[in-house]
Each structure stands twice: as structure tokens, then as C-alpha cells.
Design a protein around this motif. Structure first.
Motif, PDB file in Angstrom:
ATOM      1  N   ALA A  91       0.838  -1.144  -0.042  1.00  0.00           N
ATOM      2  CA  ALA A  91      -0.081   0.003  -0.128  1.00  0.00           C
ATOM      3  C   ALA A  91       1.012   0.988   0.124  1.00  0.00           C
ATOM      4  CB  ALA A  91      -0.854   0.103   1.265  1.00  0.00           C
ATOM      5  N   ASP A  92       0.244   2.667  -0.417  1.00  0.00           N
ATOM      6  CA  ASP A  92       1.018   3.521  -0.383  1.00  0.00           C
ATOM      7  C   ASP A  92       0.755   4.558   0.835  1.00  0.00           C
ATOM      8  OD1 ASP A  92      -1.064   5.230  -1.216  1.00  0.00           O
ATOM      9  OD2 ASP A  92      -0.509   4.790  -3.248  1.00  0.00           O
ATOM     10  N   ALA A  93       1.585   5.503   0.845  1.00  0.00           N
ATOM     11  CA  ALA A  93       0.944   6.531   2.202  1.00  0.00           C
ATOM     12  C   ALA A  93      -0.118   7.192   1.890  1.00  0.00           C
ATOM     13  CB  ALA A  93       2.202   7.472   2.266  1.00  0.00           C
ATOM     14  N   TYR A  94      -0.775   7.146   0.946  1.00  0.00           N
ATOM     15  CA  TYR A  94      -2.094   8.101   0.395  1.00  0.00           C
ATOM     16  C   TYR A  94      -3.301   7.284   0.737  1.00  0.00           C
ATOM     17  CZ  TYR A  94       1.620  11.254  -2.076  1.00  0.00           C
ATOM     18  OH  TYR A  94       2.442  11.943  -2.271  1.00  0.00           O
ATOM     19  N   GLU A  95      -3.192   5.989   0.456  1.00  0.00           N
ATOM     20  CA  GLU A  95      -4.324   5.194   0.800  1.00  0.00           C
ATOM     21  C   GLU A  95      -3.966   4.048   1.686  1.00  0.00           C
ATOM     22  OE1 GLU A  95      -6.344   4.275  -3.026  1.00  0.00           O
ATOM     23  OE2 GLU A  95      -6.118   6.267  -3.654  1.00  0.00           O
ATOM     24  N   LEU A  96      -4.059   4.284   2.854  1.00  0.00           N
ATOM     25  CA  LEU A  96      -3.543   2.932   3.822  1.00  0.00           C
ATOM     26  C   LEU A  96      -4.874   1.843   4.037  1.00  0.00           C
ATOM     27  CD1 LEU A  96      -1.877   5.157   6.343  1.00  0.00           C
ATOM     28  CD2 LEU A  96      -0.836   3.757   4.753  1.00  0.00           C
ATOM     29  N   PRO A  97      -4.317   0.661   4.352  1.00  0.00           N
ATOM     30  CA  PRO A  97      -5.655  -0.274   4.246  1.00  0.00           C
ATOM     31  C   PRO A  97      -6.136  -0.425   5.556  1.00  0.00           C
ATOM     32  CG  PRO A  97      -3.421  -1.260   4.230  1.00  0.00           C
ATOM     33  CD  PRO A  97      -3.305   0.365   4.124  1.00  0.00           C
ATOM     34  N   PHE A  98      -6.388   0.721   6.232  1.00  0.00           N
ATOM     35  CA  PHE A  98      -7.017   0.739   7.710  1.00  0.00           C
ATOM     36  C   PHE A  98      -8.157   1.605   7.780  1.00  0.00           C
ATOM     37  CE2 PHE A  98      -2.471   0.347   7.847  1.00  0.00           C
ATOM     38  CZ  PHE A  98      -2.350  -0.971   8.350  1.00  0.00           C
TER      39      PHE A  98
END
Length: 256
Positions: free
Chosen positions: A95-102
Motif C-alpha cells: 500500500a502507499d502512504a496516500y491510501e492506507l488499508p485501515f
């Protein structure tokens, strides 16, 4: 820690970058700085935290050893594969810092080490950190300011050109000096800022200065002869115990 945003390709072969980061992370000063970030994170055993740009997973593993339910996210597939191989216990996600999977407000801690300078929009990443943290959750950012690399040299003007030429190729080279303002603007409170300066007087950082000169030569910011002579001076300094490099690392922490 991988520093690439989703929109930017790597600036050097990933294996070389990971090897350099491994070498740096093994230094006593780097271990002390990581421990300081964990203390500022203030994550109790059982707390849930994310290390954004986790690279090969060292910080995730060290947080897990403290009893934290730590997870790592990164966009570099090679780094994640190494993280999973080296640290089979914690979870690592792509994942990237702009769209976290939380989900919103589900984390107690957020840590990003040497990440924000590689993003084209650090403010967006800080807003995403604010989203995933619960009220009272902690954020810790640490990284270098690419304009503040200090090198002793027989050619100070050329050294300035090399340093600034490298900074100009980083998406957000001065993000670290803006950490405190960035967190305040995102809505964090109790924001603090610190600096920890590493000083190197031996040959360990020659790969870094070699990369500095080679990149500037390849981009045309300096001539081949200038780069060659500058590197020769740095190597001579290393061989005669006259090498000096200071690398300030800026750290900011805040509460959601």
C-alpha cells in the motif's frame, strides 16, 4: 525504508537502495534514533501501529518485540518480500502512504521513517495518517532534509552544487524541516520537533558521496572531470582519516 510514492519510479536500483539502508540501519546512532521514535510513539503492549514505508521490516519487528501489534506497509514489492522473509511474524501489506488499508480511527500509532521526502504531496499523507489514527493516537515522522547534508571538501562551491542538485531530484526535499507545520496543519496537537545529527568520519559513507557525484554527473549538473576530482578528494580524505559528513535527521511527533 522505501521512499518512493506511487507516482514515482525508483531513482536507483532497488537492491542498491535496500543494501544502503540496511548498512545505515545497523549503525548505533540509527538504532538509538529508532528507539527514540518508539518511545515517542508511546504504543503500549497490545496497541496497534503501522510503519509506513516499512522497507525490509526492521522497525515493525522491533515494535513487535515490544508487544505492539505492528504492521508494515510499502509499495516496493522487493522490500516487502525481504520483510516477510526476515520477519515472518508481523503482517506486511502492499500500500502507499496516500491510501492506507485501515478503517477510520483504528490505529493507536503511525510511524514513517525516511518516507515523506519521496512523496509529491506530504500533506496528503499526513491527512491520511490523521484519518487512520484514533483520538489520542500518536504519529512520529523522521527523515533527512536533502539540502542540509554537510560535507568537508577542498571544493565547497562544487559541494554545494552537488548537494543541491541531488535535492532537486527528490520530490519533496525539504519535507523534514516542515514536519512540525505539516502535523499542525493536519490537525495534530502537542506537536514536538527534534533533530539528531549523525557524524561520519570513516569510509562507511563513501557509497553515499559516490552516488551523489555520479548522479550529478549523469544529469549534467556537473562535468565529468569535476565529479572525478571531487570524488578523489573524498576518497583521499577517507584514506587519511580526514573524511567528514554530518547528516541531520529531523523528527516530529504529535497526538491525534
Amino acid at each position: 525504508m522505501s521512499t518512493k510514492s506511487a507516482a514515482q519510479p525508483p531513482s536507483r536500483p532497488p537492491a542498491r537502495l535496500l543494501a544502503l539502508l540496511d548498512r545505515f540501519d545497523d549503525l548505533p546512532s540509527a538504532r538509538r534514533l529508532r528507539a527514540r521514535t518508539y518511545d515517542l510513539l508511546a504504543a503500549e503492549p497490545g496497541a496497534r501501529a503501522v510503519d509506513v514505508g516499512c522497507g525490509t521490516g526492521r522497525a515493525v519487528s522491533e515494535l513487535a518485540a515490544r508487544g505492539v501489534r505492528a504492521e508494515g506497509v510499502d509499495i516496493d514489492a522487493e522490500a516487502l518480500a525481504l520483510a516477510r522473509a526476515r520477519h515472518p511474524g508481523p503482517a506486511f501489506r502492499h500500500a502507499d502512504a496516500y491510501e492506507l488499508p485501515f478503517a477510520d480511527g483504528t490505529l493507536d500509532g503511525y510511524r514513517a521513517d525516511k518516507v515523506y521526502h519521496g512523496l509529491d504531496d506530504p500533506a496528503r499523507a499526513a491527512a491520511e495518517a490523521y484519518r487512520v489514527l484514533r483520538t489520542g493516537g500518536r504519529i512520529v515522522l523522521v527523515g533527512q532534509d536533502w539540502d542540509t547534508l554537510v560535507l568537508d571538501s577542498d571544493a565547497p562551491e562544487l559541494t554545494r552544487r552537488l548537494v543541491h542538485a541531488r535535492a532537486d531530484r527528490v520530490p519533496s526535499p525539504r519535507a523534514a524541516r516542515a514536519y512540525r507545520a505539516l502535523l499542525l496543519d493536519a490537525g495534530f496537537t502537542d506537536v514536538t520537533a527534534e533533530v539528531s545529527t549523525d557524524v561520519f568520519t570513516g569510509p562507511d559513507m563513501l557509497p553515499l558521496v559516490t552516488g551523489l557525484a555520479e548522479a550529478a554527473r549523469a544529469s549534467g549538473d556537473v562535468g565529468a572531470a569535476e565529479a572525478r576530482d571531487w570524488l578523489a578528494d573524498q576518497r583521499r580524505r577517507a584514506e587519511t582519516d580526514r573524511f567528514f559528513l554530518a547528516l541531520p535527521l529531523f523528527l516530529a511527533a504529535g497526538t491525534r
